[in-house]
Design a protein around this motif. Structure first.
Motif, PDB file in Angstrom:
ATOM      1  N   ALA A  16      32.213  30.822  -1.300  1.00  0.00           N
ATOM      2  CA  ALA A  16      32.781  30.895  -1.584  1.00  0.00           C
ATOM      3  C   ALA A  16      34.015  30.501   0.246  1.00  0.00           C
ATOM      4  CB  ALA A  16      34.084  32.111  -0.942  1.00  0.00           C
ATOM      5  N   PRO A  70      34.960  32.944   3.490  1.00  0.00           N
ATOM      6  CA  PRO A  70      34.591  34.086   2.738  1.00  0.00           C
ATOM      7  C   PRO A  70      35.031  35.174   4.189  1.00  0.00           C
ATOM      8  CG  PRO A  70      32.770  33.210   3.755  1.00  0.00           C
ATOM      9  CD  PRO A  70      33.595  32.087   3.542  1.00  0.00           C
ATOM     10  N   GLY A  97      34.217  42.005  -0.133  1.00  0.00           N
ATOM     11  CA  GLY A  97      34.080  40.864   0.366  1.00  0.00           C
ATOM     12  C   GLY A  97      35.140  40.426   0.354  1.00  0.00           C
ATOM     13  N   VAL A 130      38.771  37.025   1.425  1.00  0.00           N
ATOM     14  CA  VAL A 130      38.848  35.898   1.926  1.00  0.00           C
ATOM     15  C   VAL A 130      39.698  35.901   2.637  1.00  0.00           C
ATOM     16  CG1 VAL A 130      37.151  34.813  -0.838  1.00  0.00           C
ATOM     17  CG2 VAL A 130      39.796  35.391  -0.050  1.00  0.00           C
ATOM     18  N   ALA A 163      29.104  38.844   4.571  1.00  0.00           N
ATOM     19  CA  ALA A 163      29.418  37.539   4.510  1.00  0.00           C
ATOM     20  C   ALA A 163      28.895  36.389   5.804  1.00  0.00           C
ATOM     21  CB  ALA A 163      30.742  37.614   4.979  1.00  0.00           C
ATOM     22  N   PHE A 196      28.730  34.126   0.048  1.00  0.00           N
ATOM     23  CA  PHE A 196      28.409  35.881   0.485  1.00  0.00           C
ATOM     24  C   PHE A 196      26.756  36.230  -0.281  1.00  0.00           C
ATOM     25  CE2 PHE A 196      32.697  35.726  -0.145  1.00  0.00           C
ATOM     26  CZ  PHE A 196      33.571  37.398   0.666  1.00  0.00           C
TER      27      PHE A 196
END
Length: 909
Positions: free
Chosen positions: A274, A277, A295, A297, A335, A340
């Motif tokens: 990502a 994160p 999780g 963002v 994270a 992740f």
């Protein structure tokens, strides 16, 4: 002393209990898109529901007592619950809809959210209606303090009062979270969840005033905030604008999927990349009650669009961010920098090759059968069992269902059914769960418990391809391949998407049903895709046979017959016998011997009965009707509940035995088992044929006795026909009195005309034998044309040639074809007989008429010559002497010609 507090508590509660005794209680509850009111009746009541203005009125049986104490705090969309006489009035929020139904004895009223208007999201309430106003300037923005909700776009200018109203699209709303806040959005439990990883006070009144956010709910979490909205076809878009997040109720947009890979090639952790994160926030999953690790963002639109399944965790699809549904306490989500990390402990191998995208969950599937390797399924099962042990009893239903699905995916249907039955005894909600009932029935089907699997036919099951597949499997298990084949043919892709252990159980059933039903195209597709599985050898051989490859099919059948699969071996042996019989490699007797050797190859009741019926048929066709009858008698003793099915075959074998056995043995067989004789013409014909065989052996009395016993047991026309034949045999033996008695004993009203005529003729013959000629003549004359021939015979025996000729002429008019058609030999004999009677009667005129009408219809030969001699004119002078000489010569040769004709030898002219 310990009893004193209990006594005081009982005294305090006694009035309330007395007041509520016999009353029906009310329970209320709130759900994501509706409120619920439940009337807890102890037994199913009768009731009437009426829709009133802004309310629904329920009328229960007179005298019903309803305790309204449970509805003091009305649920969602309900303004109040009150009593109006003996009726109950439920006031509704404006625009709310109702759904009324019964679950067991309980009556349930759901107050659904208003239907969405244009520009609204499903499940939201319409914005509050404002009174009409004249053109009015917008209020100036506040300057003393920042407002908690700031419009991200300028407010639209109101049109002048005179202009027509226009639909205003809901504008985006800026959420007052501090910079650096991460967010995640996903659908769970019929709700849209928007999670922010920082806590901030929200002005819910201001947010709910915005179009499309009227039903917004907020929940404060440790260091995070969770917003809940009812699920909509087009969920709101959450996007980053500047340093904050903007919620746009107008709809969602596309984002960047997160790729899934193993960390550094390792098999213990998964890595999802990502761009930015945020934090990991734990929640309780509203759908299953399991831990949900979310999780967030901080920017962008990274998300997980496809559901993925692993043994100890699931990755549900998200609209933003990442979510992990933990089925084990070893699951972790962390994270990191640009990624992740998902872990599940060192003992679990997370093979990314096995973590492919989940099958598309189309509306036609209602089960979640994870298509994973057995080791991972076992790990998943252990995690579910641990979660079940730790969960409260009334929250275990989804966990037990998931465990039952996992057990079924492992090919353990007995264990799966036990797990699902536990769910039904533990949670009352299981009784109304149609998919759970279908899953339980599917497990019972694979466990061989067909009565419990019959629940698959219930119309309450949701319409889906998965239910169609399992209903086809049920039909195949019940021995109805023609009904099962269409369902299997329509659901082959779904069948191949099942886990290996479950697919291995269903594929042979599907292939065999398709082969037996003759559905060759779907069968080819199944066999081509399944590959060379040993369990599909029999359907492959059946396909080869259906395609005309007899030798290949026989070789395959012989190979299967040498194997250890006993059901397939028994079927292969029997199909090979039938194929060799059809190809002429075996006759009926050889096929019967070969099929006899397969009877105990596999003890399945339906197949064994079918094999026994076929063996009896082969024995009967090969001339061993007694052996067929003995086999069927044994089958009836072994399977008494199948007596009605076996009865036609027993009757056919009994008739064949009566025809094939020696006459005396056949009579003994009939005497021993008269009830086996089939009713109707077939049984009568068999007895008459047996009587003729006895009569041919000069055993007319035995034949008559046989027919007499049969006539006593019969009824209707059949009894009269048997009695007629018995009387004929007795008359042929010279016992006219017994013949008349047999006719009288077998008399039956409402007989066909032909049978009545035959009985009257025989009765007249018996009267003649007994010297009652006048009675016989009267009876024959009453018959008219039918008795004319017998009457002519009777009159001829008396010497009344004129009367005999007249009666026989009536018979000829009914028998001979119209002129000028030629006559057959039998018809010529009748004509010759009539000419002889006329000669004896001395009726010259009738002879001349007969000669003129019929001489040209006779074929040349002895019969024509005799007719010419009998009908020739008398000699009247010397001129007739040449004719006399020719006639004398003809008379001299006539005996030899007639003798040759009688013996069937050649006739020379």
């Amino acid at each position: 002393m310990r009893g004193t507090p209990l006594l005081l508590l009982g005294l305090l509660l006694a009035p309330a209990a007395a007041g509520a005794e016999g009353a029906v209680g009310i329970r209320v509850g709130n759900h994501p898109n509706h409120g619920r009111v439940v009337f807890d009746w102890p037994a199913p009541p009768g009731y009437q529901a009426e829709q009133a203005e802004g309310a629904v009125v329920l009328r229960f049986p007179p005298g019903s007592a309803i305790d309204l104490a449970g509805a003091r705090r009305p649920p969602r969309n309900v303004l109040g619950v009150t009593a109006e006489g003996e009726a109950i009035r439920i006031a509704l929020r404006p625009g709310a809809r109702t759904r009324i139904f019964r679950v067991g004895p309980k009556v349930v009223v759901d107050a659904l959210d208003p239907a969405p208007a244009q520009g609204q999201v499903q499940g939201q309430s319409p914005p509050p209606t404002q009174p009409a106003q004249a053109a009015r300037p917008a209020p100036p923005p506040a300057t003393s303090a920042p407002a908690p909700v700031v419009a991200a776009a300028p407010a639209p200018t109101e049109p002048p009062a005179a202009s027509a109203p226009r639909a205003v699209r809901p504008g985006p709303v800026a959420l007052p979270f501090p910079p650096g806040t991460g967010a995640a959005v996903l659908r769970r439990g019929g709700q849209l969840l928007a999670l922010f990883d920082s806590a901030a006070p929200l002005d819910l009144a201001a947010l709910r005033a915005r179009p499309g956010l009227a039903t917004l709910e907020a929940e404060a979490l440790p260091g995070a905030t969770l917003l809940r909205l009812p699920l909509a076809p087009e969920p709101p878009l959450l996007r980053r604008e500047g340093a904050g997040w903007v919620l746009d109720p107008a709809g969602a947009g596309a984002g960047q999927p997160m790729p899934v890979e193993a960390e550094g090639g390792a098999a213990s952790r998964l890595l999802l990349r990502a761009a930015t994160p945020g934090r990991v926030v734990p929640l309780t999953d509203p759908e299953s009650g399991l831990p949900l690790l979310v999780g967030t963002v901080r920017a962008g639109a990274d998300h997980q669009p496809t559901a993925r399944r692993l043994p100890e965790l699931d990755l549900p699809p998200t609209l933003l961010g990442l979510a992990v549904l933990a089925r084990s306490d070893r699951v972790t989500l962390r994270a990191g920098e640009g990624r992740f990390l998902i872990g599940a402990g060192e003992a679990l191998a997370l093979d990314p090759a096995a973590v492919g995208p989940a099958p598309a969950m189309a509306p036609t599937r209602i089960f979640d059968l994870p298509n994973l390797p057995p080791a991972q399924l076992l790990d998943r099962l252990r995690a579910l069992q641990a979660s079940i042990a730790a969960a409260p009893p009334l929250t275990r239903l989804p966990l037990r269902r998931a465990a039952g699905e996992t057990l079924l995916a492992l090919g353990l249907p007995q264990e799966a059914q036990s797990m699902l039955d536990l769910a039904g005894t533990e949670d009352p909600r299981a009784a109304g769960d149609a998919p759970l009932a279908a899953l339980t029935a599917a497990a019972a089907l694979l466990a061989g418990r067909l009565p419990q699997a019959a629940a698959l036919r219930n119309d309450a099951q949701p319409a889906s391809d998965e239910v169609t597949l399992w209903r086809a499997a049920l039909a195949a298990a019940e021995g109805e391949p023609a009904r099962a084949a269409p369902g299997f043919a329509a659901t082959l892709p779904l069948l191949f998407d099942y886990p290996e252990a479950l697919r291995a159980r269903l594929l042979p059933r599907a292939a065999l049903a398709l082969a037996e039903a003759g559905a060759l195209d779907p069968l080819r597709q199944l066999l081509d895709r399944a590959g060379p599985l040993p369990t599909l050898a029999l359907p492959r051989a059946m396909l080869a046979e259906a395609e005309g490859q007899a030798e290949a099919a026989l070789a395959a059948y012989d190979t299967i017959a040498a194997g250890r699969d006993r059901p397939a071996r028994a079927r292969a042996l029997r199909r090979a016998v039938e194929l060799r019989l059809a190809n002429g490699k075996l006759d009926a007797a050889g096929a019967a011997r070969a099929l006899d050797a397969t009877l105990f190859a596999w003890r399945d009741e339906a197949e064994e009965i079918a094999a026994r019926l076929r063996l009896a048929e082969l024995r009967r066709d090969s001339g061993d009707a007694s052996g067929a009858l003995a086999l069927l008698r044994e089958t009836e003793a072994l399977f008494p509940d199948q007596a009605a099915r076996l009865r036609p075959a027993i009757g056919a074998a009994f008739l064949a035995a009566l025809a094939q056995e020696p006459p005396l043995a056949a009579v003994a067989l009939f005497d021993a088992y008269p009830a086996w004789l089939p009713e109707g013409s077939a049984g009568e014909a068999a007895l008459l044929a047996l009587a003729d065989r006895l009569a041919a052996l000069d055993l007319g009395d035995r034949a008559a006795a046989l027919l007499g016993r049969a006539a006593v047991q019969g009824g209707g026309p059949g009894r009269a026909a048997l009695g007629l034949r018995q009387a004929g045999l007795l008359l042929a033996e010279g016992n006219a009195t017994a013949a008349l008695a047999a006719l009288e004993a077998s008399a039956t009203p409402e007989l066909p005309a032909s049978l009545l005529e035959a009985r009257s003729l025989l009765q007249a013959q018996a009267d003649v034998r007994l010297g009652r000629g006048e009675a016989a003549e009267a009876r024959l004359r009453a018959l008219g044309v039918a008795g004319a021939e017998a009457l002519a015979q009777l009159l001829a025996e008396r010497g009344d040639w004129a009367g005999a000729a007249a009666a026989f002429a009536q018979h000829l008019r009914d028998t001979l074809p119209a002129m000028p058609a030629p006559l057959t030999e039998a018809q010529q004999r009748l004509l010759l007989r009539q000419a002889a009677m006329l000669v004896l009667a001395g009726d010259e005129a009738a002879l001349a008429t007969l000669r003129a009408e019929s001489a040209s219809r006779l074929s040349p030969g002895p019969l024509a010559a005799g007719f010419i001699l009998l009908t020739a004119e008398r000699l009247r002078g010397l001129a007739d002497l040449p004719r006399l000489q020719r006639e004398l010569s003809l008379f001299r040769t006539m005996p030899a010609r007639l003798e040759a004709l009688r013996a069937g030898g050649p006739v020379t002219r």
